[in-house]
Design an enzyme around this catalytic site. Structure first.
Site, PDB file in Angstrom:
ATOM      1  N   GLU A  35       0.854  -1.197   0.000  1.00 51.91           N
ATOM      2  CA  GLU A  35       0.000   0.000   0.000  1.00 51.91           C
ATOM      3  C   GLU A  35       0.886   1.242   0.000  1.00 51.91           C
ATOM      4  OE1 GLU A  35      -3.427   0.938  -0.224  1.00 51.91           O
ATOM      5  OE2 GLU A  35      -2.381   2.843  -0.226  1.00 51.91           O
ATOM      6  N   THR A  42      -9.512   4.345  -0.367  1.00 51.13           N
ATOM      7  CA  THR A  42     -10.402   5.494  -0.571  1.00 51.13           C
ATOM      8  C   THR A  42     -11.490   5.485   0.487  1.00 51.13           C
ATOM      9  OG1 THR A  42     -10.038   5.305  -2.951  1.00 51.13           O
ATOM     10  CG2 THR A  42     -11.962   6.555  -2.251  1.00 51.13           C
ATOM     11  N   VAL A 270     -18.019  14.213 -10.971  1.00 51.97           N
ATOM     12  CA  VAL A 270     -18.649  13.703 -12.198  1.00 51.97           C
ATOM     13  C   VAL A 270     -18.308  12.227 -12.419  1.00 51.97           C
ATOM     14  CG1 VAL A 270     -18.815  15.960 -13.314  1.00 51.97           C
ATOM     15  CG2 VAL A 270     -16.717  14.606 -13.591  1.00 51.97           C
ATOM     16  N   GLY A 271     -17.979  11.526 -11.348  1.00 55.30           N
ATOM     17  CA  GLY A 271     -17.684  10.095 -11.449  1.00 55.30           C
ATOM     18  C   GLY A 271     -16.261   9.792 -11.051  1.00 55.30           C
ATOM     19  N   ARG A 272     -15.950   8.504 -10.976  1.00 57.75           N
ATOM     20  CA  ARG A 272     -14.600   8.046 -10.668  1.00 57.75           C
ATOM     21  C   ARG A 272     -14.153   7.100 -11.771  1.00 57.75           C
ATOM     22  NH1 ARG A 272     -12.693   9.110  -5.692  1.00 57.75           N
ATOM     23  NH2 ARG A 272     -11.462   7.206  -5.556  1.00 57.75           N
ATOM     24  N   HIS A 443     -42.564  -3.189  16.472  1.00 57.61           N
ATOM     25  CA  HIS A 443     -43.328  -1.957  16.347  1.00 57.61           C
ATOM     26  C   HIS A 443     -42.879  -0.970  17.414  1.00 57.61           C
ATOM     27  CE1 HIS A 443     -46.766   0.649  15.642  1.00 57.61           C
ATOM     28  NE2 HIS A 443     -46.977   0.676  16.956  1.00 57.61           N
TER      29      HIS A 443
HETATM   30  P1  FAD Z   1      -9.664   1.772  -2.957  1.00 57.04           P
HETATM   31  O1  FAD Z   1     -10.434   1.954  -1.714  1.00 57.04           O
HETATM   32  O2  FAD Z   1      -9.603   2.910  -3.913  1.00 57.04           O
HETATM   33  O3  FAD Z   1      -8.189   1.372  -2.505  1.00 57.04           O
HETATM   34  C1  FAD Z   1      -7.156   1.191  -3.414  1.00 57.04           C
HETATM   35  C2  FAD Z   1      -5.846   1.339  -2.672  1.00 57.04           C
HETATM   36  O4  FAD Z   1      -4.789   0.908  -3.518  1.00 57.04           O
HETATM   37  C3  FAD Z   1      -5.530   2.780  -2.269  1.00 57.04           C
HETATM   38  O5  FAD Z   1      -5.253   2.840  -0.888  1.00 57.04           O
HETATM   39  C4  FAD Z   1      -4.287   3.139  -3.075  1.00 57.04           C
HETATM   40  O6  FAD Z   1      -3.402   3.991  -2.383  1.00 57.04           O
HETATM   41  C5  FAD Z   1      -3.683   1.761  -3.308  1.00 57.04           C
HETATM   42  N1  FAD Z   1      -2.855   1.672  -4.513  1.00 57.04           N
HETATM   43  C6  FAD Z   1      -3.236   1.917  -5.792  1.00 57.04           C
HETATM   44  N2  FAD Z   1      -2.224   1.657  -6.639  1.00 57.04           N
HETATM   45  C7  FAD Z   1      -1.183   1.263  -5.866  1.00 57.04           C
HETATM   46  C8  FAD Z   1       0.153   0.851  -6.172  1.00 57.04           C
HETATM   47  N3  FAD Z   1       0.611   0.798  -7.425  1.00 57.04           N
HETATM   48  N4  FAD Z   1       0.962   0.520  -5.147  1.00 57.04           N
HETATM   49  C9  FAD Z   1       0.523   0.548  -3.855  1.00 57.04           C
HETATM   50  N5  FAD Z   1      -0.714   0.914  -3.526  1.00 57.04           N
HETATM   51  C10 FAD Z   1      -1.561   1.258  -4.522  1.00 57.04           C
HETATM   52  N6  FAD Z   1     -18.777   3.181  -1.283  1.00 57.04           N
HETATM   53  C11 FAD Z   1     -19.720   2.610  -0.517  1.00 57.04           C
HETATM   54  O7  FAD Z   1     -19.957   1.404  -0.629  1.00 57.04           O
HETATM   55  N7  FAD Z   1     -20.435   3.341   0.408  1.00 57.04           N
HETATM   56  C12 FAD Z   1     -20.215   4.666   0.574  1.00 57.04           C
HETATM   57  O8  FAD Z   1     -20.864   5.294   1.418  1.00 57.04           O
HETATM   58  C13 FAD Z   1     -19.225   5.294  -0.213  1.00 57.04           C
HETATM   59  N8  FAD Z   1     -18.955   6.601  -0.071  1.00 57.04           N
HETATM   60  C14 FAD Z   1     -17.958   7.165  -0.804  1.00 57.04           C
HETATM   61  C15 FAD Z   1     -17.702   8.525  -0.637  1.00 57.04           C
HETATM   62  C16 FAD Z   1     -16.710   9.131  -1.369  1.00 57.04           C
HETATM   63  C17 FAD Z   1     -16.432  10.600  -1.163  1.00 57.04           C
HETATM   64  C18 FAD Z   1     -15.935   8.372  -2.277  1.00 57.04           C
HETATM   65  C19 FAD Z   1     -14.825   9.013  -3.056  1.00 57.04           C
HETATM   66  C20 FAD Z   1     -16.184   7.016  -2.472  1.00 57.04           C
HETATM   67  C21 FAD Z   1     -17.212   6.407  -1.742  1.00 57.04           C
HETATM   68  N9  FAD Z   1     -17.519   5.064  -1.902  1.00 57.04           N
HETATM   69  C22 FAD Z   1     -18.511   4.501  -1.157  1.00 57.04           C
HETATM   70  C23 FAD Z   1     -16.789   4.215  -2.855  1.00 57.04           C
HETATM   71  C24 FAD Z   1     -15.728   3.373  -2.119  1.00 57.04           C
HETATM   72  O9  FAD Z   1     -14.838   4.230  -1.462  1.00 57.04           O
HETATM   73  C25 FAD Z   1     -15.001   2.496  -3.125  1.00 57.04           C
HETATM   74  O10 FAD Z   1     -15.919   1.710  -3.835  1.00 57.04           O
HETATM   75  C26 FAD Z   1     -14.007   1.579  -2.417  1.00 57.04           C
HETATM   76  O11 FAD Z   1     -13.067   2.292  -1.655  1.00 57.04           O
HETATM   77  C27 FAD Z   1     -13.286   0.699  -3.444  1.00 57.04           C
HETATM   78  O12 FAD Z   1     -12.381  -0.147  -2.790  1.00 57.04           O
HETATM   79  P2  FAD Z   1     -11.093  -0.734  -3.527  1.00 57.04           P
HETATM   80  O13 FAD Z   1     -10.479  -1.643  -2.526  1.00 57.04           O
HETATM   81  O14 FAD Z   1     -11.465  -1.246  -4.838  1.00 57.04           O
HETATM   82  O15 FAD Z   1     -10.140   0.517  -3.796  1.00 57.04           O
HETATM   83  P1  NAD Z   2     -21.764   9.480 -10.005  1.00 52.07           P
HETATM   84  O1  NAD Z   2     -21.571   8.631 -11.194  1.00 52.07           O
HETATM   85  O2  NAD Z   2     -22.598   9.013  -8.886  1.00 52.07           O
HETATM   86  O3  NAD Z   2     -22.409  10.868 -10.473  1.00 52.07           O
HETATM   87  C1  NAD Z   2     -21.809  11.698 -11.420  1.00 52.07           C
HETATM   88  C2  NAD Z   2     -22.860  12.688 -11.912  1.00 52.07           C
HETATM   89  O4  NAD Z   2     -22.208  13.684 -12.673  1.00 52.07           O
HETATM   90  C3  NAD Z   2     -23.913  12.045 -12.811  1.00 52.07           C
HETATM   91  O5  NAD Z   2     -25.191  12.432 -12.382  1.00 52.07           O
HETATM   92  C4  NAD Z   2     -23.569  12.615 -14.197  1.00 52.07           C
HETATM   93  O6  NAD Z   2     -24.708  12.745 -15.025  1.00 52.07           O
HETATM   94  C5  NAD Z   2     -22.971  13.966 -13.830  1.00 52.07           C
HETATM   95  N1  NAD Z   2     -22.047  14.529 -14.820  1.00 52.07           N
HETATM   96  C6  NAD Z   2     -21.111  13.874 -15.544  1.00 52.07           C
HETATM   97  N2  NAD Z   2     -20.412  14.762 -16.310  1.00 52.07           N
HETATM   98  C7  NAD Z   2     -20.931  15.989 -16.042  1.00 52.07           C
HETATM   99  C8  NAD Z   2     -20.637  17.311 -16.506  1.00 52.07           C
HETATM  100  N3  NAD Z   2     -19.649  17.531 -17.385  1.00 52.07           N
HETATM  101  N4  NAD Z   2     -21.367  18.339 -16.016  1.00 52.07           N
HETATM  102  C9  NAD Z   2     -22.364  18.129 -15.113  1.00 52.07           C
HETATM  103  N5  NAD Z   2     -22.688  16.905 -14.656  1.00 52.07           N
HETATM  104  C10 NAD Z   2     -21.974  15.848 -15.102  1.00 52.07           C
HETATM  105  O7  NAD Z   2     -20.283   9.905  -9.538  1.00 52.07           O
HETATM  106  P2  NAD Z   2     -19.717  10.464  -8.164  1.00 52.07           P
HETATM  107  O8  NAD Z   2     -20.764  11.208  -7.410  1.00 52.07           O
HETATM  108  O9  NAD Z   2     -18.456  11.176  -8.545  1.00 52.07           O
HETATM  109  O10 NAD Z   2     -19.361   9.147  -7.373  1.00 52.07           O
HETATM  110  C11 NAD Z   2     -18.422   8.205  -7.919  1.00 52.07           C
HETATM  111  C12 NAD Z   2     -18.683   6.817  -7.439  1.00 52.07           C
HETATM  112  O11 NAD Z   2     -18.326   6.702  -6.063  1.00 52.07           O
HETATM  113  C13 NAD Z   2     -20.152   6.408  -7.482  1.00 52.07           C
HETATM  114  O12 NAD Z   2     -20.527   5.922  -8.735  1.00 52.07           O
HETATM  115  C14 NAD Z   2     -20.197   5.336  -6.438  1.00 52.07           C
HETATM  116  O13 NAD Z   2     -19.809   4.135  -7.031  1.00 52.07           O
HETATM  117  C15 NAD Z   2     -19.160   5.762  -5.428  1.00 52.07           C
HETATM  118  N6  NAD Z   2     -19.823   6.391  -4.252  1.00 52.07           N
HETATM  119  C16 NAD Z   2     -20.717   5.664  -3.536  1.00 52.07           C
HETATM  120  C17 NAD Z   2     -21.357   6.231  -2.447  1.00 52.07           C
HETATM  121  C18 NAD Z   2     -22.341   5.425  -1.664  1.00 52.07           C
HETATM  122  O14 NAD Z   2     -22.353   4.215  -1.814  1.00 52.07           O
HETATM  123  N7  NAD Z   2     -23.150   6.042  -0.813  1.00 52.07           N
HETATM  124  C19 NAD Z   2     -21.087   7.533  -2.082  1.00 52.07           C
HETATM  125  C20 NAD Z   2     -20.168   8.249  -2.833  1.00 52.07           C
HETATM  126  C21 NAD Z   2     -19.534   7.649  -3.909  1.00 52.07           C
END
Ligand code: FAD
Ligand code: NAD
Length: 464
Positions: A35, A42, A270-272, A443
């Site tokens: 790591e 994340t 706008v997504g990941r 309830h």
């Molecule tokens: P990650 O959690 O992204 O972990 C990958 C790890 O790999 C990182 O620590 C990184 O440093 C490490 N890494 C990468 N490349 C290398 C390398 N070459 N060498 C060493 N280390 C490396 N999901 C939910 O289910 N519920 C939620 O409420 C939720 N809320 C979210 C809120 C936000 C703001 C964000 C951004 C995401 C949220 N998500 C949520 C999504 C969730 O965080 C991810 O789906 C989850 O973390 C994915 O897990 P992962 O193990 O695939 O990768």
């Molecule tokens: P998202 O895919 O949920 O939403 C992105 C939004 O941005 C969409 O509604 C899309 O239509 C809009 N968009 C895209 N391009 C645009 C542009 N140029 N201008 C205006 N709008 C635009 O993406 P996110 O909110 O970045 O979250 C990323 C991922 O992280 C989620 O898909 C989810 O998998 C994960 N996540 C999960 C949770 C949870 O489980 N509660 C919370 C946060 C994040």
């Protein structure tokens, strides 16, 4: 250059990677995890946990602020609250740290060796890690790629200065006066709502015609109404075009009309995208599925002995999917027969109200060729919802018309996130409507809504 060999190497200690390594250790597999940052990925450091901490703090502040304005119907009054965001962020940091050391401890207890540094693949079975003490080479029989995902950056609105991603938004020391949010998806609405409740003016710009386009419109309507009531401005069908000379956001509406929006911070959500760069993916030449690594139902990639799990493998990018994949892969490496056979991956959107989905929506079920019965129970008829002042939302059950097998359950309402476990359990146990109606729900609870929705599916709800 130091070299170690092991049976299993996991790259990335997010929820996918650390779950896989811990399970492997429990199974007696000699495992190494690499790591580059802090354990937990994340999710734990800059995602799920910190965002939910901030949402909770914002809810608490908002509640007291309403009371101070005389808006409480409960007969409670109080003076104006003040929010010290830096203290909130420090509290959130404490939770993250506690969980960081929890994950490290679990890895240690499972006898997993952790290597801190950035891994780069030499070939499918060997990585070089740049550690503080020099380059460490790790060779393994089996390799799991769990590198996760990173925020999508808009080329005409790069991160930097006032333009921030969720990572910076979760570490602000002051509540921005005006926050512009680009993208009304999960992160934009979860954090946009939180900042509105903490006192920011919030404007959300969404390219699609409605918010949360991933979910069906029936589910998102209560969220849209609440956002209006909270005073969040939403511009749908609008695209951002970049920054103007004075740092204002340039927006083009659906009708082609151009406007500008001054903002103190611009949160781009706008997504990941999968984290596939900088670690030598090109040197192992895996088959891809679009931008994601292609996997089969055992998380095997196109190269023998190389697995991939979590966000790097595609949607839904959710922590619990990554964890379930990680646990399965450890079992497979230990020689157990496993494959991905989940009925549903539940999803919770922590907006206000929350949205929970498990299994198929009515449209998805119909598209899959089922003749379905859809029944919906509104929280307006639920005693618990009324006693917590939140009767907005509903629970919806979709079942096959012929044998009543439940295909999907969704809910929207304040606090429904916690119902996701019963929704998933019902689906995974292949429950029929009669199994749910034959189960007593305590309830008064929101869970009674599930019972009533199932009763309604059978044609005889008691309370509606
Ligand atoms: P990650 O959690 O992204 O972990 C990958 C790890 O790999 C990182 O620590 C990184 O440093 C490490 N890494 C990468 N490349 C290398 C390398 N070459 N060498 C060493 N280390 C490396 N999901 C939910 O289910 N519920 C939620 O409420 C939720 N809320 C979210 C809120 C936000 C703001 C964000 C951004 C995401 C949220 N998500 C949520 C999504 C969730 O965080 C991810 O789906 C989850 O973390 C994915 O897990 P992962 O193990 O695939 O990768
Ligand atoms: P998202 O895919 O949920 O939403 C992105 C939004 O941005 C969409 O509604 C899309 O239509 C809009 N968009 C895209 N391009 C645009 C542009 N140029 N201008 C205006 N709008 C635009 O993406 P996110 O909110 O970045 O979250 C990323 C991922 O992280 C989620 O898909 C989810 O998998 C994960 N996540 C999960 C949770 C949870 O489980 N509660 C919370 C946060 C994040």
């Amino acid at each position: 250059m130091k070299e170690i060999s092991c049976k299993l190497l996991v790259v990335g200690a997010g929820p996918g990677g650390y779950t896989c390594a811990i399970r492997a250790g429990q199974l007696g597999i000699d495992a190494v995890i690499v790591e580059a940052r802090r354990p937990g990925g994340t999710c734990l450091n800059i995602g799920c946990i910190p965002s939910k901490a901030l949402i909770h703090a914002a809810d608490e502040f908002h509640k007291v602020a309403r009371m101070a304005k005389g808006e409480s119907r409960l007969g409670i009054s109080t003076g104006s609250p003040r929010l010290d965001l830096s203290q909130t962020i420090a509290w959130k940091g404490g939770i993250v740290e506690r969980l960081n050391s929890g994950v490290s401890g679990l890895l240690k207890r499972a006898k997993v060796k952790t290597v801190e540094g950035w891994a780069r693949f030499r070939d499918g079975k060997t990585v070089e890690v740049e550690t503080e003490l020099g380059v460490q080479v790790v060779r393994a029989e089996h390799v799991v790629i769990a590198t996760g995902s990173v925020p999508v950056e808009l080329p005409f609105l790069p991160f930097g200065g006032p333009v921030i991603s969720s990572t910076e938004a979760l570490d602000l020391n002051e509540v921005p006066g005006h926050l512009a949010v680009v993208g009304a998806g999960y992160i934009g609405l979860e954090l946009g709502t939180a900042f509105r409740k903490m006192g920011s003016r919030v404007t959300v710009v969404e390219a699609q015609p409605r918010i949360l386009p991933l979910y069906d419109a029936e589910l998102t309507k209560p969220v849209a109404k609440r956002l209006r009531d909270l005073g969040v401005e939403i511009l749908t069908g609008a695209r951002v075009k970049g920054l103007g000379q004075d740092g204002e956001l340039l927006i083009e509406g659906g009708n082609g009309k151009k406007t500008t929006l001054p903002a103190d911070k611009i949160l781009v959500t706008v997504g990941r995208r999968p984290a596939t760069e900088g670690w030598g993916l090109d040197s192992i030449d895996l088959e891809m599925d679009g931008q994601f690594i292609r996997i089969d139902d055992r998380c095997r990639t196109s190269m023998r002995g190389v697995y991939a799990i979590g966000d790097v493998t595609g949607e839904p990018m959710l922590a619990h999917r990554a964890m379930a994949q990680g646990e399965m892969v450890a079992d497979i490496v230990a020689g157990r027969k496993r494959s991905w056979d989940k009925v549903s991956i539940p999803a919770v959107c922590f907006t206000d109200p929350e949205i929970v989905t498990a299994g198929l929506s009515p449209n998805e079920a119909e598209r899959a060729g089922y003749d379905v019965r859809t029944s919906l129970f509104p929280f307006q008829a639920n005693g618990r919802a009324l006693t917590v002042e939140r009767d907005d939302g509903f629970i919806r059950v979709i079942a096959r018309a012929d044998n009543h097998l439940i295909l999907g359950i969704q809910g929207v309402g304040a606090g429904v996130a916690e119902l996701s476990s019963s929704f998933s359990l019902a689906l995974e146990m292949r429950a029929r409507l009669e199994d749910v109606t034959g189960t007593i729900q305590a309830h008064p609870t929101l869970g009674e809504g599930l019972l009533e929705a199932a009763l309604k599916g059978l044609g005889h709800a008691i309370h509606h």
